[in-house]
Design an enzyme around this catalytic site. Structure first.
Site, PDB file in Angstrom:
ATOM      1  N   ASP A 190      -6.203   0.511   1.325  1.00 51.90           N
ATOM      2  CA  ASP A 190      -6.008  -0.709   2.090  1.00 51.90           C
ATOM      3  C   ASP A 190      -6.566  -1.823   1.199  1.00 51.90           C
ATOM      4  O   ASP A 190      -7.320  -1.578   0.257  1.00 51.90           O
ATOM      5  CB  ASP A 190      -6.728  -0.633   3.439  1.00 51.90           C
ATOM      6  CG  ASP A 190      -6.182  -1.676   4.410  1.00 51.90           C
ATOM      7  OD1 ASP A 190      -6.340  -1.509   5.620  1.00 51.90           O
ATOM      8  OD2 ASP A 190      -5.554  -2.657   3.924  1.00 51.90           O
TER       9      ASP A 190
HETATM   10  C1  GLC Z   1      -4.716  -5.521   5.593  1.00 51.85           C
HETATM   11  C2  GLC Z   1      -4.331  -4.429   6.574  1.00 51.85           C
HETATM   12  C3  GLC Z   1      -3.183  -3.581   6.099  1.00 51.85           C
HETATM   13  C4  GLC Z   1      -2.210  -4.455   5.322  1.00 51.85           C
HETATM   14  C5  GLC Z   1      -2.913  -4.865   4.043  1.00 51.85           C
HETATM   15  C6  GLC Z   1      -2.064  -5.829   3.212  1.00 51.85           C
HETATM   16  O1  GLC Z   1      -6.094  -5.636   5.518  1.00 51.85           O
HETATM   17  O2  GLC Z   1      -5.392  -3.572   7.009  1.00 51.85           O
HETATM   18  O3  GLC Z   1      -2.558  -3.016   7.265  1.00 51.85           O
HETATM   19  O4  GLC Z   1      -1.026  -3.724   5.017  1.00 51.85           O
HETATM   20  O5  GLC Z   1      -4.198  -5.428   4.282  1.00 51.85           O
HETATM   21  O6  GLC Z   1      -1.948  -7.037   3.904  1.00 51.85           O
END
Ligand code: GLC
Length: 668
Positions: free
Chosen positions: A219
């Site tokens: 993430d």
């Molecule tokens: C965010 C979210 C994830 C998302 C990523 C990119 O923090 O937790 O679901 O795809 O970052 O934006």
């Protein structure tokens, strides 16, 4: 494989393991195809080079897709979003999220499917197939135990092995059958170890047990230590961070990580690049068709929760619409899932007028203090009094990433709008825009109709009008329990914001919990009304083998309306030697049944419908004994029931052969 890792230098391999900006992998100065990733689960949320979000079709959120209980629509949802991805050169869509709805306070529940792992996993699988059949990759997320937002990068979420496998890993296990190109690891520690560093979870469980073959991406910002995450078989650290490459290089130079471990992580990236290059990208819907798909899914994802004879609307009656502004409906929650649509909404009253219904609206936008409504609302109350029915557009506190809710009630002033209006009109219909379960105890008995709209994308107003006018017969059913109050839920009011959140309820999540405690709920999991009324009969269970059964039953539509019915098949282990839920959803079907017609529905149950996870053996077990098969239109209804007796063979670990009746064991 087209790309031979041997042709890359160590430095080039390490460079590949870290994103070069927010959304791209490295191209190694043009040596490789760069991969672009973008959110999100309910529509493409692509940041243009100017940092602005490009417009795309805003589809219903996954909580509304889940309320459709419709596998075909989950597939269509993926297909529709993929068109925007192909049009915008996005190679991997960072979706779907399948985290289980453990508490209605979770800020991202709108982005997830369900409290039940089978419903969540089954629909996620279809969504992934829909996206990837268009040549766009997906990122099954957030692996795992990311079940609330408070301190999501710090609190260690902890649960026992059986709960982990039966509840929290199960949606990933089912969705992985669709071969998602990537899995996104979550921010949080699991049982004390950050997921990004968690080799046991990222490799031994995710790959060896759940069968995942693709690439693990972090993430955004979830990696705590670059070389440790590579050792854990996490291939891509996102987004770019200036010391990312150096951290891995230093780990290698200090002998903390081997070139073989680096190669293993890099190979998954090279395989992903090949998938991106070899996939046939296609677009099949026009922009209007994508919008119509959004309407179609919203129509089936809106849930009719209460209807005391007020719906569908009557052309000979006068309706007054009030509450929040229906010209700018809330169609998504906040955060990385919030995509941008350029669709122009129309007010609901004007849309109803176009359909020949008599509706007016004051469109009093409820300000933060109630006085506005009362002062400029006197005319509203007068109009409410003079109308045959009132339709209230009601927004619950917004669901958003990185924020959990503090309550599952509506804001006091909003509840007051409802209760005050009910003093002036006895036929109040609430259109509820909410991302998760709402405690309606303050007003539910005063209103005559409730439509749970959810966050239903850009097609929401057409979907609402089609249901209000009866053009569409509502068929949505709840994918999460609506409890009577927050204190009734497994996690209650405790915001366990210490450093550890222990899932003390174990496998008893959602309806499993309320069933076990025989607790009343406001609306049960799997519940939803229709303009039709359906009856079930003639249940037959055919034994195909010791662990495979065919379940058939009749559904009759006793009304003048054609309608779709979701039938739910639960299994109860009557003789289990350890505690098991009262019943568990193991299959479901959604079928169109014409007015006054009967349809015979058949679903299959395989061994996974009967097994439980035996921690002592670290695998799944099917225990001999009686099982009940329950079929109905909700998790709490007058079920059709059948009882079967299973005498599975015993599995001899030493000779790896099945010897005789007794315990039966399988790995997956
Ligand atoms: C965010 C979210 C994830 C998302 C990523 C990119 O923090 O937790 O679901 O795809 O970052 O934006």
């Amino acid at each position: 494989m087209k790309y031979d890792i041997k042709k890359l230098t160590l430095d080039e391999k390490i460079e590949l393991l870290v994103g070069v900006d927010t959304w791209h992998t490295s191209s190694l100065n043009g040596k490789l195809r760069q991969i672009r990733m973008s959110d999100g689960p309910n529509g493409l949320r692509k940041e243009g080079d100017d940092g602005k979000i490009v417009s795309s079709t805003s589809m219903p959120t996954l909580s509304v897709v889940a309320n459709t209980w419709n596998k075909e629509l989950a597939y269509l949802d993926g297909q529709t979003i993929a068109d925007d991805c192909v049009e915008n050169d996005v190679d991997v869509l960072l979706a779907p999220g399948v985290n289980i709805k453990r508490t209605p306070l979770n800020g991202r529940n709108f982005e997830y499917f369900s409290e039940d792992p089978v419903l969540a996993g089954t629909l996620a699988k279809e969504y992934i197939l829909g996206v990837q059949d268009k040549g766009v990759g997906t990122s099954l997320k957030h692996y795992c135990l990311n079940n609330r937002e408070i301190d999501r990068i710090a609190i260690s979420n902890e649960c026992d092995e059986r709960t982990l496998n039966e509840i929290y890993l199960k949606p990933f296990e089912i969705a992985i059958e669709a071969n998602p190109w990537t899995v996104m690891c979550s921010y949080n520690p699991v049982n004390g170890v950050y997921m990004a560093d968690n080799k046991e979870m990222l490799n031994d469980v995710l790959r060896d047990k759940l069968g995942f073959k693709g690439m693990v991406v972090s993430d955004w910002g979830a990696v705590k230590n670059g070389y440790k995450s590579v050792k854990a078989n996490l291939s891509l650290r996102m987004p770019f961070i200036d010391f990312g490459v150096d951290e891995i290089k230093k780990g290698y130079e200090d002998g903390k990580i081997t070139e073989q471990e680096i190669d293993e992580a890099v190979n998954y990236i090279l395989e992903l690049i090949e998938k991106v290059e070899n996939s046939k990208k296609e677009i099949s819907f026009t922009k209007d068709e994508r919008h119509n798909n959004a309407v179609k899914i919203a129509e089936e994802g809106i849930v009719l929760l209460k209807n005391d004879g007020v719906l569908p609307l009557n052309k000979n009656k006068k309706y007054f619409i009030n509450g929040d502004d229906s010209k700018s409906p809330i169609i998504t929650g906040g955060g990385s899932a919030a995509c941008k649509t350029d669709y122009k909404f129309k007010r609901l009253d004007l849309m109803l007028n176009e359909e020949g219904f008599n509706a007016t609206s004051d469109q009093i936008i409820i300000r933060d203090d109630f006085v506005d409504y009362i002062t400029c609302g006197h005319s509203s109350f007068k109009k409410a009094y003079e109308s045959d029915g009132v339709i209230l557009v009601i927004n619950a506190p917004i669901n958003a990433e990185a924020h959990d809710l503090e309550s599952i009630k509506l804001y006091k002033r909003i509840e007051k709008v409802i209760t005050e209006t009910c003093k002036y009109n006895e036929n109040v219909i609430v259109l509820l825009f909410a991302g998760s379960a709402i405690d309606m105890s303050g007003w539910i008995d005063k209103v005559k109709g409730v439509l749970l709209v959810g966050y239903a994308g850009e097609g929401v107003n057409e979907a609402i009008v089609n249901i209000l006018t009866g053009k569409t017969n509502p068929s949505g059913k709840l994918s999460e329990t609506f409890p009577l109050s927050l204190s009734d839920t497994p996690t209650g009011e405790d915001v366990d914001n210490l450093m550890v959140d222990r899932y003390k309820e174990g496998i008893f999540v959602g309806y499993r919990y309320y069933d076990m405690l025989k607790k009343d709920v406001l609306f049960p999991f799997g519940f939803g009304l229709s303009y039709s009324n359906f009856s079930y009969s003639d249940l037959e269970v055919k034994k195909l083998s010791e662990t495979d059964y065919e379940v058939s039953y009749n559904i009759t539509n006793n009304s003048d309306y054609d309608g779709k019915e979701v039938s739910e098949i639960y299994v109860k282990d009557v003789m289990a030697s350890l505690s098991r839920p009262e019943k568990e959803l193991k299959a479901f079907s959604k079928d169109l049944i014409k007015a006054h017609q009967t349809k015979r529905v058949t679903v299959k149950l395989d061994k996974k419908a009967f097994t439980y996870y035996l921690t002592a053996k670290h695998t799944w077990f099917l225990e001999e004994g009686y099982f009940e098969i329950l079929v109905g239109g909700s998790s709490r209804c007058n079920f059709l029931k059948a009882k079967i007796y299973i005498t599975p063979e015993e599995y001899d670990f030493s000779t790896h052969t099945v010897v005789k009746n007794g315990f039966w064991l399988y790995n997956l």
